[in-house]
Scaffold this motif. Structure first.
Motif, PDB file in Angstrom:
ATOM      1  N   PRO A  47       0.828  -1.207   0.000  1.00  0.00           N
ATOM      2  CA  PRO A  47       0.000   0.000   0.000  1.00  0.00           C
ATOM      3  C   PRO A  47       0.862   1.255   0.000  1.00  0.00           C
ATOM      4  O   PRO A  47       0.551   2.237  -0.669  1.00  0.00           O
ATOM      5  N   TYR A  48       1.996   1.210   0.737  1.00  0.00           N
ATOM      6  CA  TYR A  48       2.894   2.364   0.771  1.00  0.00           C
ATOM      7  C   TYR A  48       3.365   2.723  -0.635  1.00  0.00           C
ATOM      8  O   TYR A  48       3.279   3.884  -1.051  1.00  0.00           O
ATOM      9  N   TYR A  49       3.866   1.722  -1.381  1.00  0.00           N
ATOM     10  CA  TYR A  49       4.418   2.022  -2.711  1.00  0.00           C
ATOM     11  C   TYR A  49       3.306   2.494  -3.649  1.00  0.00           C
ATOM     12  O   TYR A  49       3.493   3.425  -4.422  1.00  0.00           O
ATOM     13  N   LEU A  50       2.137   1.864  -3.535  1.00  0.00           N
ATOM     14  CA  LEU A  50       0.997   2.288  -4.366  1.00  0.00           C
ATOM     15  C   LEU A  50       0.631   3.749  -4.088  1.00  0.00           C
ATOM     16  O   LEU A  50       0.267   4.499  -4.991  1.00  0.00           O
ATOM     17  N   SER A  51       0.757   4.143  -2.817  1.00  0.00           N
ATOM     18  CA  SER A  51       0.350   5.504  -2.439  1.00  0.00           C
ATOM     19  C   SER A  51       1.235   6.563  -3.090  1.00  0.00           C
ATOM     20  O   SER A  51       0.888   7.738  -3.125  1.00  0.00           O
ATOM     21  N   LEU A  52       2.405   6.152  -3.603  1.00  0.00           N
ATOM     22  CA  LEU A  52       3.317   7.126  -4.219  1.00  0.00           C
ATOM     23  C   LEU A  52       2.963   7.422  -5.668  1.00  0.00           C
ATOM     24  O   LEU A  52       3.502   8.341  -6.277  1.00  0.00           O
ATOM     25  N   ILE A  53       2.065   6.614  -6.233  1.00  0.00           N
ATOM     26  CA  ILE A  53       1.720   6.796  -7.645  1.00  0.00           C
ATOM     27  C   ILE A  53       0.899   8.072  -7.845  1.00  0.00           C
ATOM     28  O   ILE A  53      -0.076   8.303  -7.125  1.00  0.00           O
ATOM     29  N   GLN A  69      11.669  10.110  -7.306  1.00  0.00           N
ATOM     30  CA  GLN A  69      10.361  10.122  -6.638  1.00  0.00           C
ATOM     31  C   GLN A  69      10.279   9.087  -5.503  1.00  0.00           C
ATOM     32  O   GLN A  69       9.418   9.171  -4.643  1.00  0.00           O
ATOM     33  N   GLU A  70      11.195   8.113  -5.533  1.00  0.00           N
ATOM     34  CA  GLU A  70      11.162   7.081  -4.490  1.00  0.00           C
ATOM     35  C   GLU A  70      11.799   7.550  -3.182  1.00  0.00           C
ATOM     36  O   GLU A  70      11.664   6.885  -2.154  1.00  0.00           O
ATOM     37  N   LEU A  71      12.526   8.679  -3.235  1.00  0.00           N
ATOM     38  CA  LEU A  71      13.148   9.185  -2.006  1.00  0.00           C
ATOM     39  C   LEU A  71      12.151  10.048  -1.247  1.00  0.00           C
ATOM     40  O   LEU A  71      12.138  11.275  -1.339  1.00  0.00           O
ATOM     41  N   THR A  72      11.298   9.387  -0.482  1.00  0.00           N
ATOM     42  CA  THR A  72      10.241  10.044   0.285  1.00  0.00           C
ATOM     43  C   THR A  72      10.727  10.252   1.716  1.00  0.00           C
ATOM     44  O   THR A  72      11.755   9.683   2.101  1.00  0.00           O
TER      45      THR A  72
END
Ligand SMILES: *Cc1c(COP(=O)(O)O)cnc(C)c1O
Ligand code: SF4
Length: 430
Positions: free
Chosen positions: A75-81, A249-252
């Protein structure tokens, strides 16, 4: 637009502008719990559709029922889309497309011959002093570009312990192994107890000097890097962590915190990216990624040319694209930011570094070099007498002789190596 059944059993449609990011729908105590994230991975298109509209190429693979490589998205990775961006880099790495099911003549199941170079199941011994050990085939998120897709997600579970014990036994019996790389799957999907057990066995082997762990959890499941995991890892230093960021974008804030915890606890973190078409195959995007990594104390280690695994041809670029990227980096930015660009040779040749050419010409004693700006200069080499090897081994009694491969041509009396199977050799035998 999303459809769901209301209490009355009628179909309702939620307009796009009222759709919520998955993160807003989950209580923080669940969201921040890695076990919750792992358990609630998104594994069906039905579920994805609650949060975003499918693209035609995504719908097509769903309809084809032809996904040979498991889908699971935290869910975390999906939330970045970014749901409004069809080319979103997170989306492209996590949601399958019909392209995966389209055959390509040069695709291979095991392009790196990892299974052939495997003395015991799950262990690849390709290089003289180090081994790759797959301890699980489970990942928290299955990357659509995964090179090991023949194995990753096969059972979505840890390797049986007998297999791992067999591999540990092999390492024990092979004294030249000084570096063990734990991979998978993702080793950090294992429980702390299991990791503790495996690490302690390896740690007890005297000739194993370092352990490396390859994990994508800082990118796709940063909640996993918690205190109880760190407490286990700390017992087995030196441990080096290799992670896998592909896009800035992956560096949150979450992933940066995960990195900070690792580094603050004494684990050097490096990064391996894959050069991916439409994601990071652009000099400015790559530079932004590398700068962000270094700002967060992650050392870029390798940039991989995309392998020839089955179903990932839509991610591939020409090798020349990678050379162009390295050309745009060397000299232009801190050397610390520049990964080694490698092609993992099909057929199990291992990693081959490829670079722009910096040596323009050579003559005895004179080497002509160019720099990143096009400045050309000559370096005059010194006279250099033959070395006395004893003098050096005397200075460093622990030094081990390296005699394999190309270096054997340079050091020894051997005149040629390789091409043993060539037609010419066979003709001459007759
Ligand atoms: C990449 C790899 C290693 C490690 O290579 P390094 O260059 O030392 O990082 C070891 N074994 C296998 C099979 C590999 O693919
Ligand atoms: S985390 Fe690594 S092994 Fe797992 S799917 Fe991604 S690339 Fe493959």
């Amino acid at each position: 637009m999303e459809e769901f059944k209301s209490e009355l059993g009628k179909k309702q449609v939620i307009p796009k502008n009222r759709r919520r990011n998955i993160k807003e729908t989950i209580p923080p105590e669940d969201w921040n719990n890695w076990r919750w994230q792992l358990k609630h991975r998104i594994t069906s298109f039905e579920e994805i559709k609650k949060y975003l509209d499918l693209l035609p190429e995504e719908e097509a693979i769903d309809a084809s029922k032809n996904i040979s490589f498991r889908m699971a998205i935290t869910p975390y990775y999906l939330s970045l889309i970014d749901m409004n961006n069809p080319d979103d880099p997170i989306r492209m790495q996590s949601i399958p497309k019909i392209h995966e099911a389209l055959p390509n003549a040069f695709d291979m199941d095991d392009p790196l011959n990892e299974d052939t170079d495997s003395p015991v199941p799950g262990l690849t011994h390709r290089y003289p002093d180090r081994v790759l050990l797959l301890i699980t085939d489970q990942c928290s998120m299955y990357c659509r570009h995964c090179t090991r897709r023949r194995k990753a997600g096969e059972t979505d579970a840890p390797m049986p312990s007998e297999k791992i014990n067999q591999a540990i036994e092999y390492i024990k019996n092979n004294k030249e192994v000084r570096d063990v790389i734990l991979s998978g799957g993702d080793p950090f999907t294992l429980s702390e107890e299991r990791l503790d057990e495996i690490l302690s066995h390896l740690y007890q082997i005297e000739h194993v000097e370092i352990i490396r762990i390859g994990t994508r959890t800082p990118v796709v499941l940063p909640q996993r890097i918690n205190d109880s995991l760190l407490d286990i890892l700390k017992k087995y230093q030196p441990i080096w962590i290799n992670t896998h960021f592909n896009h800035p974008q992956e560096l949150t804030p979450e992933s940066r915190l995960a990195i900070a915890k690792l580094v603050n606890n004494g684990f050097p973190v490096s990064n391996q990216s894959v050069l991916l078409k439409g994601i990071n195959d652009h000099i400015d995007v790559m530079k932004e990624l590398l700068h962000k990594l270094v700002k967060n104390r992650v050392r870029p280690y390798y940039l991989y040319q995309c392998d020839l695994s089955k179903g990932i041809s839509h991610f591939r670029t020409p090798i020349s694209k990678g050379i162009e990227i390295v050309e745009s980096l060397r000299g232009h930015t801190s050397g610390l930011c520049i990964p080694t660009y490698v092609v993992d040779a099909p057929g199990g040749g291992g990693k081959i570094p490829v670079n722009p050419n910096y040596i323009i010409s050579m003559a005895p004693n004179r080497v002509v070099l160019r720099n990143f700006e096009g400045h050309i200069s000559v370096y005059t080499e010194p006279g250099y007498e033959k070395q006395n090897p004893k003098k050096y081994t005397g200075l460093c009694p622990e030094a081990k002789e390296s005699n394999d491969g190309i270096i054997s041509l340079i050091k020894g009396d051997i005149l040629s190596i390789g091409a043993h199977e060539s037609k010419r050799k066979n003709r001459n035998k007759k």
